[in-house]
Design a protein around this motif. Structure first.
Motif, PDB file in Angstrom:
ATOM      1  N   PRO A 192       0.836  -1.139  -0.055  1.00  0.00           N
ATOM      2  CA  PRO A 192       0.019   0.058   0.320  1.00  0.00           C
ATOM      3  C   PRO A 192       0.834   1.376   0.019  1.00  0.00           C
ATOM      4  CG  PRO A 192       0.123  -0.817   2.288  1.00  0.00           C
ATOM      5  CD  PRO A 192       0.925  -1.902   1.157  1.00  0.00           C
ATOM      6  N   LEU A 193       0.310   2.276  -0.610  1.00  0.00           N
ATOM      7  CA  LEU A 193       1.041   3.603  -0.590  1.00  0.00           C
ATOM      8  C   LEU A 193      -0.088   4.351   0.607  1.00  0.00           C
ATOM      9  CD1 LEU A 193       1.423   5.092  -4.130  1.00  0.00           C
ATOM     10  CD2 LEU A 193       3.137   4.774  -2.413  1.00  0.00           C
ATOM     11  N   HIS A 194       0.588   5.286   1.229  1.00  0.00           N
ATOM     12  CA  HIS A 194      -0.296   6.303   2.188  1.00  0.00           C
ATOM     13  C   HIS A 194      -0.952   7.168   1.302  1.00  0.00           C
ATOM     14  CE1 HIS A 194      -1.166   9.145   4.962  1.00  0.00           C
ATOM     15  NE2 HIS A 194      -1.351   8.194   6.079  1.00  0.00           N
ATOM     16  N   ARG A 195      -2.254   7.519   1.753  1.00  0.00           N
ATOM     17  CA  ARG A 195      -3.155   8.364   0.797  1.00  0.00           C
ATOM     18  C   ARG A 195      -2.649   9.681   0.325  1.00  0.00           C
ATOM     19  NH1 ARG A 195      -5.657  11.262   4.578  1.00  0.00           N
ATOM     20  NH2 ARG A 195      -5.547  10.497   6.531  1.00  0.00           N
ATOM     21  N   LEU A 196      -1.682  10.165   1.246  1.00  0.00           N
ATOM     22  CA  LEU A 196      -1.056  11.507   0.823  1.00  0.00           C
ATOM     23  C   LEU A 196      -0.101  11.141  -0.128  1.00  0.00           C
ATOM     24  CD1 LEU A 196      -0.229  12.847   4.520  1.00  0.00           C
ATOM     25  CD2 LEU A 196      -2.070  13.433   2.893  1.00  0.00           C
TER      26      LEU A 196
ATOM     27  N   LEU B 277      -6.326  -4.993   0.921  1.00  0.00           N
ATOM     28  CA  LEU B 277      -6.065  -5.736   2.178  1.00  0.00           C
ATOM     29  C   LEU B 277      -4.980  -5.228   2.976  1.00  0.00           C
ATOM     30  CD1 LEU B 277      -6.378  -9.065   2.764  1.00  0.00           C
ATOM     31  CD2 LEU B 277      -4.019  -8.798   2.998  1.00  0.00           C
ATOM     32  N   LEU B 278      -4.198  -4.655   2.561  1.00  0.00           N
ATOM     33  CA  LEU B 278      -3.287  -3.592   3.615  1.00  0.00           C
ATOM     34  C   LEU B 278      -3.460  -2.235   3.558  1.00  0.00           C
ATOM     35  CD1 LEU B 278       0.076  -5.735   2.766  1.00  0.00           C
ATOM     36  CD2 LEU B 278      -1.409  -5.927   4.648  1.00  0.00           C
ATOM     37  N   LEU B 279      -3.206  -1.498   4.698  1.00  0.00           N
ATOM     38  CA  LEU B 279      -3.378  -0.206   4.759  1.00  0.00           C
ATOM     39  C   LEU B 279      -2.148   0.462   5.392  1.00  0.00           C
ATOM     40  CD1 LEU B 279      -6.874  -0.086   6.592  1.00  0.00           C
ATOM     41  CD2 LEU B 279      -6.387   0.224   4.232  1.00  0.00           C
ATOM     42  N   ARG B 280      -1.643   1.738   4.977  1.00  0.00           N
ATOM     43  CA  ARG B 280      -0.541   2.311   5.851  1.00  0.00           C
ATOM     44  C   ARG B 280      -1.148   3.140   6.843  1.00  0.00           C
ATOM     45  NH1 ARG B 280       4.701   3.410   3.019  1.00  0.00           N
ATOM     46  NH2 ARG B 280       4.823   1.389   2.019  1.00  0.00           N
TER      47      ARG B 280
END
Ligand SMILES: [Zn+2]
Ligand SMILES: [Zn+2]
Length: 231
Positions: free
Chosen positions: A117-121, A150-153
């Motif tokens: 995942p990439l952070h949303r920023l 599935l994965l979140l920063r």
């Protein structure tokens, strides 16, 4: 109909989705004997048993096996950068095809394909997460399930660029978690993590730790390109 062009340099070529002879020679594919944890090419012959590079012998690798399609060098590096930061989404199909070929020895039936995942920023800045695109294309090519969220920063981490190896691992520890709404799909599954570039492996390690803690059966990793020390 447009005449087919080399996907790296744009010269005319005789086949679609191909490289011209010069770019082919300048594209280091991670083939032959490779490290069974990260896919970096190793000297010697493939004798059918698992071998490991120095990094994978000395660093914590919570995942089971790993492969990369390319070594991050030459025309491979230019294509990865063009795909990542430019608007060369047309590269997705050939890049995913090379990843599918590299992953063949480590694929397991029923594997769940999960992008890093990439952070949303950072996602806002970049407009798209290239790992999600690669994971989706790879899952389609390999006929496996894809779980893009599935994965979140959990927090925005400082850029890994310029950090020493130990700091890369510290920077990412605990920065990834499993999406609570997707935990059920993960239980007991073999996971294939997908990322564009593997440098130290700190990102894969953080993601693998999170998957294993949430009940994955095992985790393997697949990078589009592996940064090799002497590359
Ligand atoms: Zn070319
Ligand atoms: Zn390795």
């Amino acid at each position: 109909m447009f005449p087919p062009r080399c996907i790296a340099c744009g010269d005319l070529v005789s086949t679609d989705f191909g490289l011209c002879a010069a770019c082919w020679r300048d594209t280091p594919f991670a083939t032959g004997l490779v490290c069974d944890k990260c896919g970096v090419p190793l000297p010697g012959e493939d004798e059918g048993r698992a071998e490991f590079c120095d990094d994978c012998l000395t660093l914590a690798r919570p995942w089971k096996r790993g492969r990369a399609a390319l070594v991050y060098n030459g025309a491979a590096r230019r294509m990865v950068l063009a795909f990542k930061h430019g608007d060369r989404l047309d590269l997705l199909r050939p890049l995913a095809g090379w990843m599918n070929r590299a992953a063949a020895p480590i694929l397991e039936p029923g594997m769940l394909v999960v992008p890093v995942p990439l952070h949303r920023l950072r996602l806002l800045k970049r407009r798209y997460n290239q790992s999600v695109l690669l994971a989706a294309a790879l899952a389609r090519a390999a006929a496996l399930d894809h779980a893009p969220d599935l994965l979140l920063r959990t927090r925005a981490t400082a850029s890994q660029e310029g950090l020493h190896r130990d700091d890369r691992f510290a920077n990412l520890a605990g920065a990834v978690r499993v999406n609570p709404r997707r935990e059920a799909v993960l239980a007991g599954r073999a996971v294939l993590l997908v990322d564009d570039v593997m440098t130290s492996g700190a990102t894969f390690a953080a993601c693998a730790d999170a998957c294993l803690a949430a009940g994955a059966k095992n985790v393997s990793v697949l990078a589009l390109a592996r940064v090799a020390k002497d590359a």
